[in-house]
Design a protein around this motif. Structure first.
Motif, PDB file in Angstrom:
ATOM      1  N   PRO A 220       8.467   1.008  19.103  1.00 16.54           N
ATOM      2  CA  PRO A 220       7.218   0.821  19.850  1.00 16.54           C
ATOM      3  C   PRO A 220       6.056   1.591  19.228  1.00 16.54           C
ATOM      4  O   PRO A 220       6.248   2.616  18.576  1.00 16.54           O
ATOM      5  N   LEU A 221       4.850   1.086  19.449  1.00 14.89           N
ATOM      6  CA  LEU A 221       3.650   1.730  18.923  1.00 14.89           C
ATOM      7  C   LEU A 221       2.559   1.751  19.988  1.00 14.89           C
ATOM      8  O   LEU A 221       2.335   0.752  20.678  1.00 14.89           O
ATOM      9  N   LEU A 222       1.874   2.893  20.087  1.00 14.37           N
ATOM     10  CA  LEU A 222       0.720   3.052  20.974  1.00 14.37           C
ATOM     11  C   LEU A 222      -0.544   3.185  20.138  1.00 14.37           C
ATOM     12  O   LEU A 222      -0.596   3.983  19.195  1.00 14.37           O
ATOM     13  N   ARG A 223      -1.534   2.394  20.456  1.00 12.10           N
ATOM     14  CA  ARG A 223      -2.862   2.490  19.818  1.00 12.10           C
ATOM     15  C   ARG A 223      -2.735   2.556  18.299  1.00 12.10           C
ATOM     16  O   ARG A 223      -3.259   3.435  17.627  1.00 12.10           O
ATOM     17  N   PHE A 224      -2.068   1.574  17.755  1.00  8.79           N
ATOM     18  CA  PHE A 224      -1.804   1.508  16.316  1.00  8.79           C
ATOM     19  C   PHE A 224      -3.021   0.960  15.592  1.00  8.79           C
ATOM     20  O   PHE A 224      -3.491  -0.142  15.884  1.00  8.79           O
ATOM     21  N   ARG A 225      -3.548   1.734  14.652  1.00 10.66           N
ATOM     22  CA  ARG A 225      -4.685   1.291  13.826  1.00 10.66           C
ATOM     23  C   ARG A 225      -4.161   0.302  12.788  1.00 10.66           C
ATOM     24  O   ARG A 225      -3.488   0.665  11.836  1.00 10.66           O
ATOM     25  N   SER A 226      -4.486  -0.959  12.980  1.00 13.84           N
ATOM     26  CA  SER A 226      -3.914  -2.010  12.137  1.00 13.84           C
ATOM     27  C   SER A 226      -4.491  -2.038  10.731  1.00 13.84           C
ATOM     28  O   SER A 226      -3.847  -2.513   9.795  1.00 13.84           O
ATOM     29  N   GLY A 227      -5.741  -1.583  10.586  1.00 18.19           N
ATOM     30  CA  GLY A 227      -6.426  -1.720   9.303  1.00 18.19           C
ATOM     31  C   GLY A 227      -7.072  -3.073   9.114  1.00 18.19           C
ATOM     32  O   GLY A 227      -7.778  -3.297   8.123  1.00 18.19           O
ATOM     33  N   ASP A 228      -6.874  -4.013  10.040  1.00 20.76           N
ATOM     34  CA  ASP A 228      -7.486  -5.339   9.945  1.00 20.76           C
ATOM     35  C   ASP A 228      -8.883  -5.302  10.545  1.00 20.76           C
ATOM     36  O   ASP A 228      -9.054  -4.984  11.725  1.00 20.76           O
TER      37      ASP A 228
ATOM     38  N   THR B  89       0.823  -1.211   0.000  1.00 20.95           N
ATOM     39  CA  THR B  89       0.000   0.000   0.000  1.00 20.95           C
ATOM     40  C   THR B  89       0.857   1.260   0.000  1.00 20.95           C
ATOM     41  O   THR B  89       0.386   2.333   0.326  1.00 20.95           O
ATOM     42  N   GLY B  90       2.111   1.149  -0.399  1.00 23.34           N
ATOM     43  CA  GLY B  90       3.014   2.292  -0.430  1.00 23.34           C
ATOM     44  C   GLY B  90       4.417   1.841  -0.118  1.00 23.34           C
ATOM     45  O   GLY B  90       4.774   0.682  -0.315  1.00 23.34           O
ATOM     46  N   SER B  91       5.261   2.767   0.353  1.00 24.76           N
ATOM     47  CA  SER B  91       6.623   2.405   0.712  1.00 24.76           C
ATOM     48  C   SER B  91       6.608   1.413   1.872  1.00 24.76           C
ATOM     49  O   SER B  91       5.767   1.497   2.759  1.00 24.76           O
ATOM     50  N   PRO B  92       7.564   0.472   1.893  1.00 24.88           N
ATOM     51  CA  PRO B  92       7.619  -0.474   3.009  1.00 24.88           C
ATOM     52  C   PRO B  92       7.870   0.232   4.332  1.00 24.88           C
ATOM     53  O   PRO B  92       8.505   1.291   4.386  1.00 24.88           O
ATOM     54  N   SER B  93       7.387  -0.351   5.410  1.00 24.00           N
ATOM     55  CA  SER B  93       7.749   0.083   6.746  1.00 24.00           C
ATOM     56  C   SER B  93       8.990  -0.688   7.170  1.00 24.00           C
ATOM     57  O   SER B  93       9.029  -1.912   7.043  1.00 24.00           O
ATOM     58  N   TYR B  94       9.991   0.037   7.663  1.00 23.92           N
ATOM     59  CA  TYR B  94      11.206  -0.601   8.156  1.00 23.92           C
ATOM     60  C   TYR B  94      11.136  -0.619   9.677  1.00 23.92           C
ATOM     61  O   TYR B  94      11.021   0.422  10.317  1.00 23.92           O
ATOM     62  N   VAL B  95      11.200  -1.802  10.240  1.00 23.65           N
ATOM     63  CA  VAL B  95      10.979  -2.002  11.665  1.00 23.65           C
ATOM     64  C   VAL B  95      12.273  -2.485  12.296  1.00 23.65           C
ATOM     65  O   VAL B  95      12.894  -3.443  11.824  1.00 23.65           O
TER      66      VAL B  95
ATOM     67  N   GLY C 265       1.326  -8.839  11.690  1.00 16.53           N
ATOM     68  CA  GLY C 265       1.609  -7.624  10.931  1.00 16.53           C
ATOM     69  C   GLY C 265       2.981  -7.106  11.287  1.00 16.53           C
ATOM     70  O   GLY C 265       3.371  -7.099  12.465  1.00 16.53           O
ATOM     71  N   THR C 266       3.739  -6.668  10.301  1.00 17.05           N
ATOM     72  CA  THR C 266       5.145  -6.328  10.490  1.00 17.05           C
ATOM     73  C   THR C 266       5.360  -5.279  11.571  1.00 17.05           C
ATOM     74  O   THR C 266       6.344  -5.335  12.312  1.00 17.05           O
ATOM     75  N   ASP C 267       4.477  -4.309  11.679  1.00 16.92           N
ATOM     76  CA  ASP C 267       4.696  -3.222  12.635  1.00 16.92           C
ATOM     77  C   ASP C 267       4.668  -3.703  14.081  1.00 16.92           C
ATOM     78  O   ASP C 267       5.280  -3.079  14.953  1.00 16.92           O
ATOM     79  N   ILE C 268       3.971  -4.791  14.355  1.00 19.27           N
ATOM     80  CA  ILE C 268       3.837  -5.293  15.720  1.00 19.27           C
ATOM     81  C   ILE C 268       4.622  -6.582  15.928  1.00 19.27           C
ATOM     82  O   ILE C 268       5.221  -6.807  16.974  1.00 19.27           O
ATOM     83  N   GLY C 269       4.620  -7.459  14.947  1.00 14.60           N
ATOM     84  CA  GLY C 269       5.313  -8.739  15.075  1.00 14.60           C
ATOM     85  C   GLY C 269       5.036  -9.602  13.869  1.00 14.60           C
ATOM     86  O   GLY C 269       4.406  -9.173  12.898  1.00 14.60           O
ATOM     87  N   VAL C 270       5.506 -10.830  13.901  1.00  7.76           N
ATOM     88  CA  VAL C 270       5.271 -11.750  12.784  1.00  7.76           C
ATOM     89  C   VAL C 270       3.831 -12.246  12.822  1.00  7.76           C
ATOM     90  O   VAL C 270       3.059 -12.075  11.886  1.00  7.76           O
ATOM     91  N   ALA C 271       3.466 -12.881  13.923  1.00  5.39           N
ATOM     92  CA  ALA C 271       2.115 -13.418  14.105  1.00  5.39           C
ATOM     93  C   ALA C 271       1.789 -13.429  15.591  1.00  5.39           C
ATOM     94  O   ALA C 271       2.657 -13.669  16.428  1.00  5.39           O
ATOM     95  N   TYR C 272       0.524 -13.161  15.894  1.00  5.46           N
ATOM     96  CA  TYR C 272       0.080 -13.146  17.289  1.00  5.46           C
ATOM     97  C   TYR C 272      -1.367 -13.587  17.427  1.00  5.46           C
ATOM     98  O   TYR C 272      -1.899 -13.629  18.527  1.00  5.46           O
ATOM     99  N   TRP C 273      -2.008 -13.919  16.329  1.00 10.96           N
ATOM    100  CA  TRP C 273      -3.317 -14.569  16.334  1.00 10.96           C
ATOM    101  C   TRP C 273      -3.130 -15.937  15.676  1.00 10.96           C
ATOM    102  O   TRP C 273      -2.484 -16.038  14.630  1.00 10.96           O
ATOM    103  N   ALA C 274      -3.700 -16.979  16.273  1.00  9.21           N
ATOM    104  CA  ALA C 274      -3.505 -18.316  15.714  1.00  9.21           C
ATOM    105  C   ALA C 274      -4.680 -19.216  16.039  1.00  9.21           C
ATOM    106  O   ALA C 274      -5.246 -19.161  17.122  1.00  9.21           O
TER     107      ALA C 274
END
Length: 463
Positions: free
Chosen positions: A322-330, A116-122, A263-272
């Motif tokens: 770190p991120l506070l109250r990040f709108r994931s878009g999911d 959706t645009g330039s990559p986010s570098y974390v 999601g990359t901004d928070i982690g690899v995976a956290y719902w399973a």
């Protein structure tokens, strides 16, 4: 105390028979909340001391760091949007204004897909990286992977994507053996490795693992169901939560299919998803505080059965990015709050992303929802679709163009009846009018290393 990141968790093998990878996954929610609030307070103190980005953001909002001590207090904070993270990255190289750890402490970086645009570098410090390994290990364990399993890696291993090296690291951390071919290695090499090594598990994007199964008889001489895979873990794109797509994966591979989300901004995976296959659990409640934002009211709502909303994340214990109250878009639907597996995190399925959502005569439409409706018409269709959004922005007053592939071997004469059925189904199920075009099977390129995009911004020239 000097910190040393572990290549493999020392007690990984001993966890093989446990009900969950970590006890927090099944802890009572009041206990979880106490852990979260203790870590939230520490995170706010850390950000006040280290984050230029959040010092400015909270000052603009008129909120003091010390005011945020409980989960309810979070609602006093403004959201963090993806566009702000992109602006932050552009303003200060290499990891943005929101970088909150010294560059000398950063040991790893990852990049989003940039669809959706330039990559986010974390950026990740060593504790951040191990946090990622731990969250992902919980997911893979819930998904059915066990220490000692051999796992065929069918996500892309290139371009810094989190489905690559971080997944390999997490599997090693939990005591599994990653077979690091990757989607980039090609279908032939992946299937040959599968035939030679007989891994019990496979991970990959749902459309790509379907493609692998379809090519198996041609490339290795026998069906995918005879290759020994008994657990297929999918994620990274829509499909795993669509019943018809899942059923086809399971039938072709002769395996159980479970889904994960991150999601990359928070982690690899956290719902399973666990063996119950009734939705994805939040398995990282001690690392992430998750809120559910109702799109219509703009309010935070409880994770109750049937609730729908957008996931909002606050990372707790995170150092570098770190991120506070990040709108994931999911955007998700809550499928349950109890499960036979004992995990206490709510169960969800992802219904689409903000970036993908289209508005057709006032109706919100996710391409993944269209795919789900079409997939139910198999074998008349193989479930492959593309939505043509050849209009400015995300809104149209015209019928939405949808291209659908017929099933393999279906007669061209049946296309018109199929077109009418699909248009009726979409109108009845999703309340919008579609202009459907039916095309032969294999009209669109086979899935590869890149994510499959269901939306085209121009009407393609097709045979």
């Amino acid at each position: 105390m000097e910190y040393a990141m572990r290549y493999r968790r020392a007690d990984a093998a001993a966890r093989a028979g446990a009900p969950c990878w970590h006890p927090i996954e099944a802890a009572p929610l009041d206990e979880v909340r106490r852990v979260q609030e203790r870590k939230l307070a520490a995170q706010m103190d850390y950000l006040e001391a280290r984050s230029d980005f959040y010092r400015a953001k909270l000052a603009d909002a008129g909120v003091r760091f010390g005011d945020i001590r409980t989960i309810d207090d979070l609602q006093r904070l403004p959201y963090t949007f993806k566009t702000e993270i992109r602006d932050s990255l552009a303003a200060r190289a290499p990891f943005g204004l929101h970088q909150a750890a010294p560059l000398a402490d950063i040991v790893q970086m990852q990049a989003s897909s940039g669809t959706t645009g330039s990559p986010s570098y974390v950026a990740l410090t060593e504790p951040d990286a191990e946090m990622w390994h731990e969250m992902s290990a919980r997911c893979f364990f819930a998904n059915g992977v066990r220490p000692g399993d051999m796992v065929l890696h069918s996500f892309s291993l290139a371009k810094g994507f989190v489905g690559g090296i971080p997944v390999l690291q997490a599997l090693q951390y939990m005591g599994a053996i990653d077979v690091p071919i990757g989607a980039d290695g090609g279908v032939d090499r992946l299937l040959r490795a599968c035939a030679d090594l007989r891994p019990r598990c496979m991970i990959g994007a749902p459309n790509f693992v379907l493609h692998l199964a379809e090519r198996a008889p041609e490339l290795v001489g026998f069906p995918a169901s005879e290759l020994g895979v008994r657990r297929v873990v999918v994620g990274g794109e829509p499909g795993g939560g669509i019943p018809a797509v899942r059923a086809r994966i399971e039938a072709l591979w002769g395996a159980t299919c479970t889904e994960m989300l991150g999601g990359t901004d928070i982690g690899v995976a956290y719902w399973a998803e666990c063996d119950d296959q009734s939705g994805m659990h939040m398995v990282a409640m001690d690392y992430i505080i998750t809120e559910l934002l109702d799109g219509e009211s703009g309010r935070i709502i409880p994770f109750a059965d049937g609730a729908r909303g957008e996931l909002v994340y606050t990372a707790i214990g995170r150092k570098a990015s770190p991120l506070l109250r990040f709108r994931s878009g999911d955007h998700v639907e809550v499928l349950g709050t109890r499960c036979a597996c004992g995990r206490t995190g709510p169960k969800i399925r992802c219904v689409g992303r903000t970036d993908d959502m289209l508005i057709v005569r006032g109706v919100n439409v996710f391409p993944s929802a269209i795919q789900s409706v079409v997939a139910d018409l198999a074998p008349e269709t193989n479930g492959v679709i593309r939505v043509v959004a050849d209009f400015a922005g995300h809104t149209t007053q015209s019928p939405l163009k949808v291209i659908v592939e017929q099933g393999e071997g279906e007669p061209p004469a049946a296309a018109e009846a199929l077109r009418q059925r699909i248009e009726t189904r979409l109108r009845d199920a999703l309340a919008f009018k579609a202009a459907v075009r039916v095309v032969p099977a294999r009209t669109f390129p086979s899935p590869g290393a890149a994510k499959v995009s269901l939306t085209l911004r121009a009407d393609p020239v097709l045979p």
